[in-house]
Design an enzyme around this catalytic site. Structure first.
Site, PDB file in Angstrom:
ATOM      1  N   ASP A 100      11.623 -22.681  10.626  1.00 25.12           N
ATOM      2  CA  ASP A 100      10.529 -23.626  10.344  1.00 25.12           C
ATOM      3  C   ASP A 100      10.090 -24.377  11.591  1.00 25.12           C
ATOM      4  OD1 ASP A 100      10.548 -22.831   7.758  1.00 25.12           O
ATOM      5  OD2 ASP A 100      11.666 -24.560   6.992  1.00 25.12           O
ATOM      6  N   SER A 102       0.306  11.430  -8.171  1.00 28.61           N
ATOM      7  CA  SER A 102       1.544  11.016  -8.833  1.00 28.61           C
ATOM      8  C   SER A 102       2.567  12.136  -8.659  1.00 28.61           C
ATOM      9  CB  SER A 102       1.284  10.702 -10.293  1.00 28.61           C
ATOM     10  OG  SER A 102       0.769  11.843 -10.904  1.00 28.61           O
ATOM     11  N   LEU A 103       3.703  11.987  -9.310  1.00 27.29           N
ATOM     12  CA  LEU A 103       4.771  12.979  -9.147  1.00 27.29           C
ATOM     13  C   LEU A 103       5.113  13.594 -10.491  1.00 27.29           C
ATOM     14  CD1 LEU A 103       7.185  10.857  -6.926  1.00 27.29           C
ATOM     15  CD2 LEU A 103       5.950  12.890  -6.180  1.00 27.29           C
ATOM     16  N   GLU A 145      14.906  10.224  -1.639  1.00 26.26           N
ATOM     17  CA  GLU A 145      14.615   8.790  -1.544  1.00 26.26           C
ATOM     18  C   GLU A 145      14.774   8.155  -2.916  1.00 26.26           C
ATOM     19  OE1 GLU A 145      10.562   8.202  -0.232  1.00 26.26           O
ATOM     20  OE2 GLU A 145      10.823   9.787   1.241  1.00 26.26           O
ATOM     21  N   LYS A 172      13.422   6.263  -6.110  1.00 27.58           N
ATOM     22  CA  LYS A 172      12.121   6.090  -6.752  1.00 27.58           C
ATOM     23  C   LYS A 172      12.027   4.629  -7.174  1.00 27.58           C
ATOM     24  CE  LYS A 172       8.848   8.223  -9.874  1.00 27.58           C
ATOM     25  NZ  LYS A 172       8.218   7.040 -10.409  1.00 27.58           N
ATOM     26  N   ASP A 202      10.618   1.172  -8.533  1.00 26.75           N
ATOM     27  CA  ASP A 202       9.806   0.905  -9.716  1.00 26.75           C
ATOM     28  C   ASP A 202       8.859  -0.270  -9.480  1.00 26.75           C
ATOM     29  OD1 ASP A 202       8.836   1.317 -12.177  1.00 26.75           O
ATOM     30  OD2 ASP A 202      10.619   0.647 -13.269  1.00 26.75           O
ATOM     31  N   GLU A 231       5.536   1.503  -1.701  1.00 25.89           N
ATOM     32  CA  GLU A 231       5.689   0.860  -3.002  1.00 25.89           C
ATOM     33  C   GLU A 231       5.826  -0.648  -2.855  1.00 25.89           C
ATOM     34  OE1 GLU A 231       5.470   3.064  -5.309  1.00 25.89           O
ATOM     35  OE2 GLU A 231       6.281   2.241  -7.169  1.00 25.89           O
ATOM     36  N   TYR A 279       6.657   4.783   2.549  1.00 19.39           N
ATOM     37  CA  TYR A 279       7.209   6.142   2.481  1.00 19.39           C
ATOM     38  C   TYR A 279       6.224   7.237   2.879  1.00 19.39           C
ATOM     39  CZ  TYR A 279       5.517   5.463  -2.375  1.00 19.39           C
ATOM     40  OH  TYR A 279       4.790   5.156  -3.482  1.00 19.39           O
ATOM     41  N   LYS A 300      11.717  15.370  -1.792  1.00 21.30           N
ATOM     42  CA  LYS A 300      10.513  15.865  -1.117  1.00 21.30           C
ATOM     43  C   LYS A 300      10.882  16.964  -0.121  1.00 21.30           C
ATOM     44  CE  LYS A 300       8.507  11.239  -1.308  1.00 21.30           C
ATOM     45  NZ  LYS A 300       8.121  10.022  -0.592  1.00 21.30           N
ATOM     46  N   LYS A 354      14.366  11.483 -12.907  1.00 23.93           N
ATOM     47  CA  LYS A 354      14.470  10.138 -13.492  1.00 23.93           C
ATOM     48  C   LYS A 354      15.833   9.921 -14.124  1.00 23.93           C
ATOM     49  CE  LYS A 354      10.112   8.744 -14.733  1.00 23.93           C
ATOM     50  NZ  LYS A 354       9.459   7.499 -14.834  1.00 23.93           N
ATOM     51  N   CYS A 380      10.183 -26.334 -38.166  1.00 25.66           N
ATOM     52  CA  CYS A 380      11.119 -26.043 -37.086  1.00 25.66           C
ATOM     53  C   CYS A 380      12.520 -25.812 -37.646  1.00 25.66           C
ATOM     54  CB  CYS A 380      11.127 -27.212 -36.102  1.00 25.66           C
ATOM     55  SG  CYS A 380      12.432 -27.089 -34.874  1.00 25.66           S
ATOM     56  N   CYS A 416      14.783 -29.021 -36.534  1.00 21.44           N
ATOM     57  CA  CYS A 416      14.559 -30.403 -36.982  1.00 21.44           C
ATOM     58  C   CYS A 416      13.696 -30.505 -38.228  1.00 21.44           C
ATOM     59  CB  CYS A 416      13.919 -31.214 -35.869  1.00 21.44           C
ATOM     60  SG  CYS A 416      12.202 -30.740 -35.568  1.00 21.44           S
ATOM     61  N   CYS A 433       7.102 -26.350 -32.084  1.00 20.29           N
ATOM     62  CA  CYS A 433       7.494 -27.472 -32.930  1.00 20.29           C
ATOM     63  C   CYS A 433       6.851 -28.714 -32.317  1.00 20.29           C
ATOM     64  CB  CYS A 433       9.018 -27.610 -32.928  1.00 20.29           C
ATOM     65  SG  CYS A 433       9.563 -29.217 -33.539  1.00 20.29           S
ATOM     66  N   CYS A 455      12.475 -33.655 -31.561  1.00 21.34           N
ATOM     67  CA  CYS A 455      13.253 -32.512 -32.059  1.00 21.34           C
ATOM     68  C   CYS A 455      14.512 -32.365 -31.201  1.00 21.34           C
ATOM     69  CB  CYS A 455      12.411 -31.241 -31.976  1.00 21.34           C
ATOM     70  SG  CYS A 455      13.363 -29.734 -32.276  1.00 21.34           S
TER      71      CYS A 455
HETATM   72  S1  IVH Z   1       5.816   9.677  -3.062  1.00 18.45           S
HETATM   73  C1  IVH Z   1       2.490  12.616  -3.547  1.00 18.45           C
HETATM   74  N1  IVH Z   1       8.031   8.284  -2.922  1.00 18.45           N
HETATM   75  O1  IVH Z   1       6.159   7.014  -8.002  1.00 18.45           O
HETATM   76  C2  IVH Z   1       3.587  11.673  -3.354  1.00 18.45           C
HETATM   77  N2  IVH Z   1       6.526   7.818  -4.670  1.00 18.45           N
HETATM   78  O2  IVH Z   1       5.274   8.940 -10.024  1.00 18.45           O
HETATM   79  C3  IVH Z   1       3.488  10.464  -4.199  1.00 18.45           C
HETATM   80  N3  IVH Z   1       7.219   5.989  -6.155  1.00 18.45           N
HETATM   81  O3  IVH Z   1       2.708   6.623  -7.583  1.00 18.45           O
HETATM   82  C4  IVH Z   1       4.342   9.354  -3.932  1.00 18.45           C
HETATM   83  N4  IVH Z   1       9.096   5.542  -5.117  1.00 18.45           N
HETATM   84  O4  IVH Z   1       4.232   4.623  -7.078  1.00 18.45           O
HETATM   85  C5  IVH Z   1       6.892   8.497  -3.584  1.00 18.45           C
HETATM   86  N5  IVH Z   1      10.024   7.085  -2.672  1.00 18.45           N
HETATM   87  C6  IVH Z   1       8.880   7.307  -3.326  1.00 18.45           C
HETATM   88  C7  IVH Z   1       8.516   6.554  -4.455  1.00 18.45           C
HETATM   89  C8  IVH Z   1       7.330   6.846  -5.116  1.00 18.45           C
HETATM   90  C9  IVH Z   1       8.294   5.213  -6.116  1.00 18.45           C
HETATM   91  C10 IVH Z   1       6.154   5.909  -7.160  1.00 18.45           C
HETATM   92  C11 IVH Z   1       4.755   5.836  -6.613  1.00 18.45           C
HETATM   93  C12 IVH Z   1       4.016   6.972  -7.219  1.00 18.45           C
HETATM   94  C13 IVH Z   1       4.841   7.254  -8.416  1.00 18.45           C
HETATM   95  C14 IVH Z   1       4.644   8.692  -8.827  1.00 18.45           C
END
Ligand code: IVH
Length: 673
Positions: free
Chosen positions: A40, A85-86, A116, A118, A120, A181, A233, A297, A321, A416, A419, A434, A439
């Site tokens: 700071d 997406s995957l 890697e 995944k 959330d 992410e 990533y 990947k 998953k 309630c 009370c 309430c 209460c």
């Molecule tokens: S790679 C084409 N790497 O998962 C490659 N995605 O289901 C696309 N996600 O939309 C993304 N961890 O939000 C990649 N290590 C990771 C990830 C990741 C989370 C999410 C991402 C993507 C979704 C696809």
């Protein structure tokens, strides 16, 4: 304005680099080298130098994370190449098949993969031009997302700029795009929900929703308060992968200062993929954020290109998953809990079910709307999920030949359960409350809130003690705490001389805590920790706050009409005023340090419009307010000055129409002195 010398410029840049280094140590590596207080000090030094020499402020200065104007609406932005997406799988066999297909398609015996976590959260693209962060875009529909640049800038694990030497050393081009992410760590998510609950706001269901809500916030200063984190990533140049392997990409991002998850591995074959998956599952519970699986990947970029895409997902990657942390069980009863604000929360009492290592026997149903949405009845079989939240929740009703439906509907009680007071639901709100001010459930929660660590910090005044104190009528409001005697405490179960004295000492110590804690502790609806702080700084004393009119309250940072009304209502109530008087007599701190305001602009109203070259919206507002002026959101006849920056829009026109004086930022600075 003081003169700018080369020396000064250098001094500021050295200071910035120091701060960037410590931000990196803290937010990216999670390994700080100095204390928060030391940090700071550096930041304040920089702020002061920049205040004195505002021409030297650069957009990538660590002071410029929060700034700019709140977005007035949603701005769309197109992605350089689709954000895909995957494909998902939950089974080892399917994953094995995927590996086999990749091997067949590529004609290779074994493939190198990168594994890697995944994460959330939500995926987000960052664009850098000439090493400077210029844009942040949400995934949106994959082709077009939302421009959330100002919010992204507040996330401290995202670098605002990458120095030229670092780009050179890592082989990253000057103009590039990072994808990754955004997420909210579980602790930050819990804290945020707790605060929202205290303020009577609806809570977020899980960290992912909280992340999305926060990233899409229109007001960047709110995003800044919530601790988001970002893991990178992907690295693209003109929408194309830049390095020849994914492993190199991750390491280059890491070396350039981006946060890249350390749980990553380059593996040689499927067996090693599976080992990684198993290993990480055992560590999942201990992670500070949520993951829902592992992404595998193909490492080689040329092989990725060969494999190509199917519809919305690449053939070169897959998500394995982990089994959801949920279970199926029966709702045996639905009870109602009463919180500090009087909110009634329906809670499902479950046939105990093991989920992810613990036995779950209760789950929240949040409110009546949620019960209707889920269509839940008592006796139903439901899915229960245990996510980042402490309290498990019911996510759906299960109905099949093994799981018959329940028959008994749940209704919110009209009285309630604690009370017997009236229960009301205000129009437009999801919650039933309430309304009985005395209460006992509210009282109990109010006392616990007041005594909690973040407020009056009365160690030892937890549930067991508060239950006894309230049940025996020794404490009927927070002021009674300060009139407790040794005899009172000794009359309770399990209290001896020493423990009684400890509590009395703790109560005594709490009197030294600053004004903002006392304000927070009063439990005024919508007044959380931050608002209490702003109120204390603005008014400087409880008396000034107590007697403030709604218009004056609206002048306080982040206080809008709803909060102002709630505060004014609280202090109008004679009972509350009496309570506050008793706290004063008890010796609590009723004065604090007021943020001194100048008088040069007293009585003057300003409106800001367009982008200023050297001031963020917040900085300009602060400058005006500290000189005693007021900043308003819209131009009227009462406006004294409109400060116009680049691309000023309708407000500028309105000012001209009404004949309001229009000035630039230089004049604003001169007026403010
Ligand atoms: S790679 C084409 N790497 O998962 C490659 N995605 O289901 C696309 N996600 O939309 C993304 N961890 O939000 C990649 N290590 C990771 C990830 C990741 C989370 C999410 C991402 C993507 C979704 C696809």
């Amino acid at each position: 304005m003081a003169t700018v010398t080369k020396d000064l410029e250098r001094k500021i840049e050295v200071l910035r680099d120091k701060i960037r280094h410590h931000e990196y140590r803290y937010y990216v590596l999670d390994a700080p080298e100095i204390t928060d207080a030391e940090f700071d000090v550096l930041m304040n030094q920089l702020k002061q130098l920049e205040n004195e020499h505002s021409v030297l402020i650069t957009p990538d200065s660590p002071t410029q994370r929060v700034g700019g104007k709140a977005r007035e609406g949603v701005l769309k932005a197109r992605h350089s190449s689709p954000m895909l997406s995957l494909d998902n799988t939950y089974s080892e066999d399917e994953l094995r098949n995927w590996d086999r297909r990749v091997r067949e398609l590529s004609g290779r015996k074994e493939i190198e993969y990168v594994c890697e976590l995944k994460l959330d959260g939500m995926s987000l693209a960052l664009h850098y031009e000439d090493g400077l962060l210029v844009r942040g875009i949400t995934r949106g529909d994959g082709t077009t997302g939302e421009d959330v640049t100002l919010n992204v800038r507040t996330v401290r694990s995202i670098p605002l700029s990458i120095p030229r030497e670092k780009l050179k050393k890592t082989g990253i081009p000057a103009d590039f795009e990072v994808r990754g992410e955004m997420l909210m760590p579980i602790a930050a998510f819990r804290k945020m929900n707790e605060e929202r609950e205290q303020k009577g706001l609806s809570v977020f269901a899980n960290p992912r929703n909280a992340t999305a809500g926060t990233v899409r916030q229109l007001e960047p200063s709110i995003t800044a308060q919530r601790r988001l984190d970002y893991f990178s990533y992907m690295l693209l140049k003109d929408g194309q992968t830049h390095f020849d392997t994914h492993w190199k990409t991750l390491n280059a991002l890491d070396a350039a200062g981006f946060k890249v998850n350390a749980s990553r591995k380059l593996v040689k074959n499927f067996a090693e993929v599976w080992t990684f998956i198993e290993q990480e599952e055992t560590r999942r519970e201990k992670l500070p954020y949520e993951i829902d699986g592992i992404v595998v990947k193909v490492d080689s970029t040329s092989l990725q290109e060969e494999l190509g895409y199917t519809g919305k997902a690449p053939r070169w990657a897959i998500a394995y998953k982990y089994a959801a942390r949920s279970g199926i069980t029966k709702i045996e009863e639905i009870i109602v809990q009463v919180g500090r604000t009087g909110k009634l929360t329906p809670v499902a009492i479950l046939k105990p079910v093991p989920i992810g290592g613990t036995t779950v026997s209760r789950a929240t149903l949040h409110n009546m709307d949620e019960i209707v949405r889920l269509g839940v009845k008592i006796g139903d079989w439901v899915e229960v999920e245990r996510g980042g939240d402490v309290i498990p929740k019911v996510t759906r009703v299960v109905e099949d030949k093994d799981h018959f439906r329940g028959h008994k509907s749940f209704h919110m009680p009209e009285r309630c359960p604690v009370c017997g007071g009236h229960v009301v639901r205000t129009e437009g709100e999801a919650d039933h409350r309430c309304v009985n001010a005395s209460c006992p459930a509210k009282l109990r929660e109010t006392i616990l809130h007041f005594a909690s660590r973040g407020i009056m910090n009365i160690d030892g005044m937890g549930e067991a003690l508060v239950n006894q104190l309230t049940e025996r009528g020794l404490v009927k409001n927070v002021a009674d705490i300060y009139e407790l005697t040794r005899e009172d405490l000794l009359s309770l179960d399990r209290f001896a001389d020493k423990s009684a004295q400890n509590i009395l000492n703790e109560i005594g110590n709490s009197k030294k805590l600053p004004l903002e804690r006392v304000i927070y502790g009063l439990g005024i609806r919508f007044v959380g920790e931050r608002t209490a702080q702003f109120l204390a700084e603005h008014f400087g004393s409880m008396d000034a706050l107590m007697n403030a009119k709604e218009e004056e309250l609206l002048e306080v940072n982040e206080v809008g009409p709803r909060i102002a009304e709630s505060i004014a209502e609280f202090f109008q109530e004679p009972e509350n005023r009496e309570l506050v008087e008793r706290l004063r007599k008890a010796g609590l701190k009723f004065t604090g340090k007021k943020r001194e305001r100048g008088t040069k602009l007293a009585g003057k109203t300003f409106v800001l419009t367009g982008t200023l070259a050297h001031y963020s919206r917040d900085a300009a507002k602060k400058l005006i307010e500290e000189a005693g002026g007021r900043v308003s959101g819209s131009v009227s006849k009462k406006t004294d000055y409109v400060v116009a920056g680049d691309e000023a829009g309708s407000k500028l026109e309105k000012a001209k129409e009404l004949g309001v004086r229009v000035i630039g930022e230089k004049e604003m600075r001169e007026l403010a002195g």
